[in-house]
Design a protein around this motif. Structure first.
Motif, PDB file in Angstrom:
ATOM      1  N   LEU A 153       0.829  -1.206   0.000  1.00  0.00           N
ATOM      2  CA  LEU A 153       0.000   0.000   0.000  1.00  0.00           C
ATOM      3  C   LEU A 153       0.863   1.256   0.000  1.00  0.00           C
ATOM      4  N   GLY A 154       1.941   1.239   0.771  1.00  0.00           N
ATOM      5  CA  GLY A 154       2.838   2.391   0.783  1.00  0.00           C
ATOM      6  C   GLY A 154       3.487   2.633  -0.569  1.00  0.00           C
ATOM      7  N   ALA A 155       3.877   1.534  -1.250  1.00  0.00           N
ATOM      8  CA  ALA A 155       4.479   1.669  -2.574  1.00  0.00           C
ATOM      9  C   ALA A 155       3.472   2.205  -3.589  1.00  0.00           C
ATOM     10  N   LEU A 156       2.237   1.727  -3.520  1.00  0.00           N
ATOM     11  CA  LEU A 156       1.204   2.213  -4.440  1.00  0.00           C
ATOM     12  C   LEU A 156       0.880   3.683  -4.188  1.00  0.00           C
ATOM     13  N   ALA A 157       0.825   4.081  -2.917  1.00  0.00           N
ATOM     14  CA  ALA A 157       0.546   5.479  -2.593  1.00  0.00           C
ATOM     15  C   ALA A 157       1.646   6.393  -3.114  1.00  0.00           C
ATOM     16  N   GLY A 158       2.902   5.940  -3.030  1.00  0.00           N
ATOM     17  CA  GLY A 158       3.996   6.748  -3.550  1.00  0.00           C
ATOM     18  C   GLY A 158       3.967   6.879  -5.058  1.00  0.00           C
ATOM     19  N   THR A 202      -8.167  -5.447  -9.198  1.00  0.00           N
ATOM     20  CA  THR A 202      -6.990  -5.098  -9.979  1.00  0.00           C
ATOM     21  C   THR A 202      -6.272  -6.370 -10.419  1.00  0.00           C
ATOM     22  N   THR A 203      -5.183  -6.179 -11.138  1.00  0.00           N
ATOM     23  CA  THR A 203      -4.323  -7.303 -11.483  1.00  0.00           C
ATOM     24  C   THR A 203      -3.822  -7.962 -10.192  1.00  0.00           C
ATOM     25  N   THR A 238     -11.956  -2.763  -5.450  1.00  0.00           N
ATOM     26  CA  THR A 238     -12.454  -1.384  -5.487  1.00  0.00           C
ATOM     27  C   THR A 238     -13.935  -1.406  -5.829  1.00  0.00           C
ATOM     28  N   THR A 239     -14.573  -0.271  -5.705  1.00  0.00           N
ATOM     29  CA  THR A 239     -15.968  -0.182  -6.129  1.00  0.00           C
ATOM     30  C   THR A 239     -16.030  -0.267  -7.646  1.00  0.00           C
ATOM     31  N   GLN A 240     -17.171  -0.724  -8.149  1.00  0.00           N
ATOM     32  CA  GLN A 240     -17.332  -0.808  -9.593  1.00  0.00           C
ATOM     33  C   GLN A 240     -17.299   0.592 -10.204  1.00  0.00           C
ATOM     34  N   ALA A 241     -16.673   0.681 -11.362  1.00  0.00           N
ATOM     35  CA  ALA A 241     -16.493   1.949 -12.065  1.00  0.00           C
ATOM     36  C   ALA A 241     -15.653   2.936 -11.268  1.00  0.00           C
ATOM     37  N   SER A 242     -14.818   2.416 -10.375  1.00  0.00           N
ATOM     38  CA  SER A 242     -13.936   3.288  -9.607  1.00  0.00           C
ATOM     39  C   SER A 242     -12.813   3.809 -10.508  1.00  0.00           C
ATOM     40  N   PRO A 243     -12.459   5.097 -10.386  1.00  0.00           N
ATOM     41  CA  PRO A 243     -11.357   5.629 -11.205  1.00  0.00           C
ATOM     42  C   PRO A 243      -9.994   5.114 -10.761  1.00  0.00           C
ATOM     43  N   TRP A 244      -9.942   4.391  -9.634  1.00  0.00           N
ATOM     44  CA  TRP A 244      -8.659   3.913  -9.109  1.00  0.00           C
ATOM     45  C   TRP A 244      -8.309   2.500  -9.589  1.00  0.00           C
ATOM     46  N   THR A 245      -9.246   1.800 -10.196  1.00  0.00           N
ATOM     47  CA  THR A 245      -9.005   0.401 -10.547  1.00  0.00           C
ATOM     48  C   THR A 245      -7.870   0.245 -11.559  1.00  0.00           C
ATOM     49  N   LYS A 246      -7.963   0.943 -12.683  1.00  0.00           N
ATOM     50  CA  LYS A 246      -6.940   0.800 -13.714  1.00  0.00           C
ATOM     51  C   LYS A 246      -5.581   1.346 -13.264  1.00  0.00           C
ATOM     52  N   PRO A 247      -5.510   2.537 -12.634  1.00  0.00           N
ATOM     53  CA  PRO A 247      -4.185   2.991 -12.154  1.00  0.00           C
ATOM     54  C   PRO A 247      -3.544   2.036 -11.159  1.00  0.00           C
ATOM     55  N   SER A 304      -4.007  -1.237 -11.068  1.00  0.00           N
ATOM     56  CA  SER A 304      -3.556  -2.409 -11.828  1.00  0.00           C
ATOM     57  C   SER A 304      -2.228  -2.131 -12.527  1.00  0.00           C
ATOM     58  N   ILE A 305      -2.124  -0.956 -13.139  1.00  0.00           N
ATOM     59  CA  ILE A 305      -0.876  -0.599 -13.820  1.00  0.00           C
ATOM     60  C   ILE A 305       0.267  -0.495 -12.818  1.00  0.00           C
ATOM     61  N   ALA A 306      -0.012   0.082 -11.641  1.00  0.00           N
ATOM     62  CA  ALA A 306       1.027   0.206 -10.623  1.00  0.00           C
ATOM     63  C   ALA A 306       1.485  -1.161 -10.129  1.00  0.00           C
ATOM     64  N   VAL A 307       0.553  -2.092  -9.962  1.00  0.00           N
ATOM     65  CA  VAL A 307       0.919  -3.450  -9.539  1.00  0.00           C
ATOM     66  C   VAL A 307       1.805  -4.114 -10.587  1.00  0.00           C
TER      67      VAL A 307
END
Length: 488
Positions: free
Chosen positions: A76-81, A138-139, A370-379, A381-384
């Motif tokens: 979580l810390g890595a994703l937040a950064g 996410t991925t 995440t919630t469905q249609a959340s704007p955070w899902t794709k970012p 996944s890419i970060a993972v």
């Protein structure tokens, strides 16, 4: 004026005391164990703050003092950064991962996301089709499966009658037998070809018959001297190489056999889920409301259906509430826990009396919900994916799954395969080739001297010598018959 000032001061003091009391109550709230990660720069930039729900499970999320730590916290810390957000972590209220209750509502972390009590769930949360219908994932950041966690002393069995053969695999024993026969044959052949070992084929007896060669090779395997003793250089080369081969081979056998006996790691009687169903000594179960339970419920495999029916009939007795309870029950009673294989590997690494059965089914992954249609899902996944490509996920895996005990169990120990002794067999082959070449060189040198003395072709003398030495029995018998007729 004095009364007004005094009243104002009292009001300010009361407000400050109430604010400190509310902050202290929030810190003591067991569901809020980590404050939002922020700094002066982040506050100035107005970074978004996400509410993160998680579940306490070692080593994903653990309480250390007033803070949380573990694999998921580092992730979580890595994703937040990477994505530039702040977060506030809360532990799920009912202690569940997420399943459909009797009324149709979702429990656990999935339920909190659906009720908008949390924005994302960062935990060992398995991606399933039922959960994917109500939330987005996410991925996967970790891959796992379903395995069986057992206590070693509940799975022990008597050694087999041929247990002494276990240090080497069947292929290794076959290669050893072939090497023994090939070496003995080379000894027999070289002793016949070498004029230093057998100078007068027509008049003297060769001591290295094939049976004597077999006895010589067996004596070396038993570390005992055996006659006949080699005299020619070529025969001695083969003998020395065979002695070195047997010394290294016996050292490997003794070391492997000692490790096998000291660890008591006989083959587990429970290797598969079918073995678990057939036995009657162990109870087995899984986490109540977990994806593992529903995997067996929805599976069409007959063995899996039998496991589900067993757990459903005895659910009050065999289903556990938490992962820690499951591990403790395996250690304290005749109980086998069915769950995530990656978590079982951690338990087996930290508790040396536990072991995971070899079979793993139902390959799956842990994802961030995440919630469905959340704007955070794709970012997310890419970060993972970026963390996986950079090797950071592997680093976190090694960091939090480090073993705290030295294990000598069957899953790390195994019979030696031929590739492990490949160099040893190669050395033996080279030694045999050198011995044969040395014998041919000795015979060639003797043939040249005989050819010069008899004024014959060296090749013809060399060929006659080989034929004489390889057909010695017939020549000896013919010479004996000739001498008998002469005496008569």
């Amino acid at each position: 004026m004095d009364k007004g000032l005094h009243f104002t001061i009292c009001v300010v003091m009361t407000v400050l005391l109430l604010r400190e009391s509310s902050q202290a109550g929030e810190e003591n709230n067991p569901e809020v164990l980590a404050a939002p990660k922020s700094d002066s720069r982040g506050a100035a930039e107005g970074l978004p703050t996400l509410t993160v729900t998680t579940i306490l499970e070692d080593p994903y999320v653990m309480v250390r003092g007033a803070e949380l730590e573990g694999y998921c916290m580092d992730l979580l810390g890595a994703l937040a950064g990477m994505l530039r957000f702040q977060y506030r972590v809360k532990v799920v209220g009912d202690g569940q991962y997420g399943a459909v209750a009797a009324g149709g509502n979702w429990t656990g972390m999935i339920g909190e996301i659906l009720r908008r009590e949390a924005d994302i769930a960062v935990a060992p949360l398995t991606v399933t089709s039922a959960r994917e219908e109500v939330v987005s994932f996410t991925t996967p950041f970790l891959q796992t499966g379903i395995g069986i966690l057992l206590r070693k002393d509940t799975t022990s069995q008597d050694m087999s009658f041929f247990h002494f053969l276990s240090p080497f695999s069947k292929e290794t024993w076959t290669a050893l037998l072939f090497a023994y026969l090939l070496t003995c044959f080379c000894l027999f052949l070289v002793a016949r070809l070498s004029p230093c070992e057998w100078n007068e084929p027509k008049n003297e007896e060769n001591h290295f018959t094939f049976l004597n060669s077999l006895w010589f090779g067996a004596g070396a395997l038993a570390l005992q001297g055996a006659t006949p003793r080699p005299q020619a250089l070529s025969v001695r080369v083969i003998a020395v190489v065979w002695w070195l081969f047997t010394l290294a081979l016996l050292a490997a056998y003794i070391a492997n056999f000692t490790a096998l006996l000291s660890s008591g790691s006989e083959q587990l009687p429970i290797q598969t889920f079918e073995d678990l169903v057939k036995q009657r000594n162990l109870e087995f179960g899984t986490l109540e409301g977990s994806s593992t339970f529903y995997y067996f419920k929805n599976s069409k495999n007959p063995i899996h259906q039998m496991i589900y029916e067993y757990m459903e009939k005895r659910r009050e007795h065999v289903l556990v509430k938490t992962y820690q309870e499951a591990v403790q029950r395996v250690m304290d009673s005749n109980y086998a826990f069915i769950g995530e294989s990656i978590s079982q590997d951690l338990a087996a690494a930290r508790h040396c009396n536990l072991i995971r059965a070899p079979e793993v089914i139902g390959a799956r992954g842990f994802g961030i919900a995440t919630t469905q249609a959340s704007p955070w899902t794709k970012p997310l996944s890419i970060a993972v994916l970026k963390l996986r490509e950079s090797g950071d996920l592997d680093y976190l895996r090694n960091k939090w799954w480090e073993s705290s005990c030295v294990r000598q169990s069957r899953d790390r120990w195994g019979p030696l395969e031929p590739p492990a002794l490949g160099g040893l067999f190669l050395t033996l082959g080279i030694g045999l080739a050198l011995g044969v070449l040395a014998a041919l060189a000795e015979l060639s040198s003797s043939s040249r001297r005989a050819a010069a003395h008899a004024k014959k072709s060296c090749c013809s003398v060399f060929t006659e010598e080989i034929c004489t030495r390889l057909r010695i029995k017939g020549s000896t018998r013919q010479s004996q018959e000739t001498s008998g007729k002469a005496n008569a």
